[in-house]
Design an enzyme around this catalytic site. Structure first.
Site, short mmCIF file in Angstrom:
data_model
loop_
_atom_site.label_atom_id
_atom_site.label_comp_id
_atom_site.label_asym_id
_atom_site.label_seq_id
_atom_site.Cartn_x
_atom_site.Cartn_y
_atom_site.Cartn_z
N HIS A 30 0.86 -1.19 0.00
CA HIS A 30 0.00 0.00 0.00
C HIS A 30 0.89 1.24 0.00
O HIS A 30 1.67 1.45 0.95
CB HIS A 30 -0.92 -0.01 1.22
CG HIS A 30 -2.01 -1.04 1.11
ND1 HIS A 30 -2.53 -1.70 2.19
CD2 HIS A 30 -2.67 -1.52 0.01
CE1 HIS A 30 -3.47 -2.55 1.76
NE2 HIS A 30 -3.56 -2.46 0.44
N ALA A 31 0.74 2.02 -1.04
CA ALA A 31 1.68 3.10 -1.32
C ALA A 31 1.85 4.10 -0.17
O ALA A 31 2.95 4.50 0.17
CB ALA A 31 1.22 3.83 -2.57
N GLU A 69 1.52 3.96 2.97
CA GLU A 69 1.93 3.50 4.30
C GLU A 69 3.46 3.58 4.41
O GLU A 69 4.16 2.57 4.53
CB GLU A 69 1.37 2.08 4.52
CG GLU A 69 -0.16 2.10 4.48
CD GLU A 69 -0.84 0.72 4.38
OE1 GLU A 69 -0.13 -0.30 4.50
OE2 GLU A 69 -2.06 0.68 4.19
N HIS A 112 2.45 -3.22 7.04
CA HIS A 112 1.44 -2.23 6.63
C HIS A 112 1.36 -1.18 7.74
O HIS A 112 1.94 -1.33 8.80
CB HIS A 112 0.07 -2.89 6.53
CG HIS A 112 -0.13 -3.76 5.33
ND1 HIS A 112 -1.01 -3.46 4.32
CD2 HIS A 112 0.41 -4.96 4.98
CE1 HIS A 112 -1.01 -4.41 3.41
NE2 HIS A 112 -0.15 -5.35 3.79
N TYR A 115 -2.14 1.46 9.37
CA TYR A 115 -1.61 1.59 10.71
C TYR A 115 -2.59 1.00 11.72
O TYR A 115 -3.68 0.59 11.36
CB TYR A 115 -1.33 3.07 11.06
CG TYR A 115 -2.54 3.98 11.06
CD1 TYR A 115 -2.96 4.61 9.90
CD2 TYR A 115 -3.22 4.22 12.25
CE1 TYR A 115 -4.07 5.45 9.92
CE2 TYR A 115 -4.33 5.06 12.26
CZ TYR A 115 -4.74 5.67 11.09
OH TYR A 115 -5.84 6.49 11.11
N TYR A 138 -11.75 -6.96 9.61
CA TYR A 138 -12.90 -7.15 8.71
C TYR A 138 -12.49 -8.24 7.72
O TYR A 138 -11.31 -8.53 7.56
CB TYR A 138 -13.23 -5.86 7.95
CG TYR A 138 -12.00 -5.08 7.51
CD1 TYR A 138 -11.19 -5.52 6.46
CD2 TYR A 138 -11.61 -3.92 8.17
CE1 TYR A 138 -10.06 -4.82 6.07
CE2 TYR A 138 -10.48 -3.21 7.79
CZ TYR A 138 -9.71 -3.67 6.73
OH TYR A 138 -8.58 -3.00 6.36
N GLU A 179 0.44 -4.35 11.30
CA GLU A 179 -0.04 -2.98 11.07
C GLU A 179 0.71 -2.09 12.07
O GLU A 179 0.44 -2.12 13.27
CB GLU A 179 -1.55 -2.87 11.30
CG GLU A 179 -2.40 -3.65 10.32
CD GLU A 179 -2.67 -2.91 9.01
OE1 GLU A 179 -2.17 -1.78 8.82
OE2 GLU A 179 -3.38 -3.48 8.18
O1 0X9 Z 1 -7.12 -3.93 4.33
C1 0X9 Z 1 -5.94 -4.30 4.25
O2 0X9 Z 1 -5.42 -4.65 3.20
C2 0X9 Z 1 -5.09 -4.33 5.52
N1 0X9 Z 1 -5.24 -3.11 6.28
S1 0X9 Z 1 -4.67 -1.69 5.67
O3 0X9 Z 1 -5.15 -0.63 6.55
N2 0X9 Z 1 -3.09 -1.67 5.75
O4 0X9 Z 1 -5.10 -1.55 4.32
C3 0X9 Z 1 -5.49 -5.52 6.36
C4 0X9 Z 1 -5.40 -6.82 5.63
C5 0X9 Z 1 -5.64 -8.03 6.47
N3 0X9 Z 1 -5.43 -9.26 5.74
C6 0X9 Z 1 -6.35 -9.78 4.89
N4 0X9 Z 1 -7.55 -9.29 4.80
N5 0X9 Z 1 -5.99 -10.82 4.18
ZN ZN Z 2 -1.95 -1.64 4.12
#
Ligand code: 0X9
Ligand code: ZN
Length: 411
Positions: A175-176, A178, A298, A300, A350, A373
């Site tokens: 993710h850019a 972060e 990642h 946060y 989630y 995170e």
């Molecule tokens: O949503 C995401 O990709 C991650 N959080 S973020 O805020 N860095 O974007 C959490 C991903 C958790 N892992 C999976 N859902 N596989």
């Molecule tokens: Zn992320």
């Protein structure tokens, strides 16, 4: 000699080209009931113009949502209608971005010193890797494992290669925006290579393969144009970019991922549509059987999360992963007092399918797969000031080392 007026116009053109977040607000929204949590999750899925910086399933947790000026009245009306308590966390996102620009334009310092004080650009990060491979050629090597959509080399650094060692694959920056994630990976590299004597316990029988920036096109774009860019950069119709962490081919697109190319969580045209995710896939497949720990950084929120990310059911072997993650959380707690929440992604945050963590565990057969995170920037969200890098990366490294040690004991 370039006339001053031309320099001035060039600077103005560059500044003008950058996306402005003037008037964007970040709201903190307390979810007190199951229905309120559901409402926010539905909003995240259905509204491409608002950007959830943080969202979880936990009741009494506070979601953080960035909303552009034009969408604020409707957003607030929605919150009031559903009985939410909320407040404004960041009144004007643009002002947090300008602070960073001021730090970025300071005069250059040598790379090793900059790691703790600056968010380095992708070409500087790659130069540092090459520099280390030259200087420590007996046990450090750099491999280009692919190229990004815009042609940037995706370089891994391998430290302490030995065919008998279990491997840890550490990546960051899918993710850019972060930025603290590549900064943390870089500090890990710096410690493992240039301060090896302090880190013998995680070097003696482990091989590290580190890809500090999975998504360099997005990373550079977030430096140059849109600080809060998340996705890759390949165009899809009238929008650009795919969420790399929705693009892996495991229950791809089933839940928590969008089929709309303009969404922040766009799953991509097909699974593995992006050269960047293909590169991570191929690196993991190459290490199949040897790689025992996949750690993806990642930000946060201070979470250590593990599979599954697509269903609330826990996979066989989750206790082993939990033990490793708990070791990381405990080490950090002991060192600095910072708390991490540990659990499966779906249960803690989630459901979102297509993540690299799930794919590494299910398909590349990596037994310990964790997403970390990292801490955010307090009231600045994704935009922790450069002055916060040192404290953050040093703390995170303590947790990463503790997890690596646990893995070394197990395999
Ligand atoms: O949503 C995401 O990709 C991650 N959080 S973020 O805020 N860095 O974007 C959490 C991903 C958790 N892992 C999976 N859902 N596989
Ligand atoms: Zn992320």
């Amino acid at each position: 000699m370039i006339p001053k007026i031309i320099i001035l116009f060039t600077v103005l053109a560059v500044v003008a080209a950058r996306r402005s977040y003037q008037g964007y607000k970040v709201y903190e929204v307390l979810q007190e009931t199951v229905n309120q949590a559901k409402f926010l999750h539905q909003l995240e899925q259905s509204n491409d113009s608002i950007d959830f910086w943080h969202l979880s399933k936990q009741l009494n947790d506070r979601a953080r949502v960035m909303v552009p000026p034009g969408a604020q009245p409707a957003f607030i009306a929605d919150l009031m209608r559903n009985g939410f308590q909320f407040s404004v966390l960041i009144d004007n996102v643009e002002s947090t971005i300008q602070n960073n620009a001021a730090v970025a334009s300071r005069k250059p310092i040598p790379i090793e010193n900059s790691i703790l004080h600056k968010y380095l650009r992708h070409s500087d990060i790659n130069s540092y890797l090459d520099e280390l491979a030259n200087k420590y050629a007996s046990h450090v090597s750099v491999v280009e494992i692919g190229k990004s959509y815009e042609g940037r080399p995706l370089k891994t650094i391998t430290i302490n290669e030995n065919a008998n060692n279990p491997v840890i694959l550490l990546d960051a920056g899918i993710h850019a925006r972060e930025w603290i994630a590549p900064a943390t990976a870089l500090y890990a590299i710096n410690q493992l290579v240039e301060h090896a004597t302090n880190n013998k316990n995680v070097l003696s029988n482990l091989t590290w393969v580190i890809l500090p920036v999975v998504n360099p096109d997005g990373y550079e774009y977030s430096h140059e144009q849109e600080r809060l860019w998340r996705k890759t950069r390949k165009p899809s119709g009238r929008c650009s970019g795919t969420d790399g962490n929705r693009n892996f081919d495991f229950h791809w697109g089933e839940v928590g991922a969008s089929s709309s190319a303009c969404s922040e969580t766009y799953r991509g045209d097909t699974a593995f549509s992006e050269p960047e995710t293909q590169a991570v896939r191929d690196a993991l497949l190459k290490l199949k059987g040897r790689c025992k720990f996949y750690l993806t950084l990642h930000s946060y929120g201070n979470y250590l999360l593990y599979p599954w990310g697509w269903t609330r059911t826990l996979p066989d072997g989750w206790r082993e992963i939990d033990e490793v993650a708990q070791a990381g959380a405990a080490a950090i707690k002991k060192a600095t007092g910072s708390r991490y929440t540990v659990g499966s992604s779906t249960n803690v945050l989630y459901a979102a399918a297509g993540g690299s963590d799930d794919w590494a565990f299910a398909e590349a057969k990596v037994p310990i797969s964790i997403i970390m995170e990292l801490p955010g920037g307090g009231s600045q969200g994704f935009n922790p000031p450069a002055s916060a890098i040192e404290r953050s990366v040093k703390e995170s490294w303590i947790g990463i080392k503790a997890m690596a040690l646990k893995v070394a004991q197990k395999y």
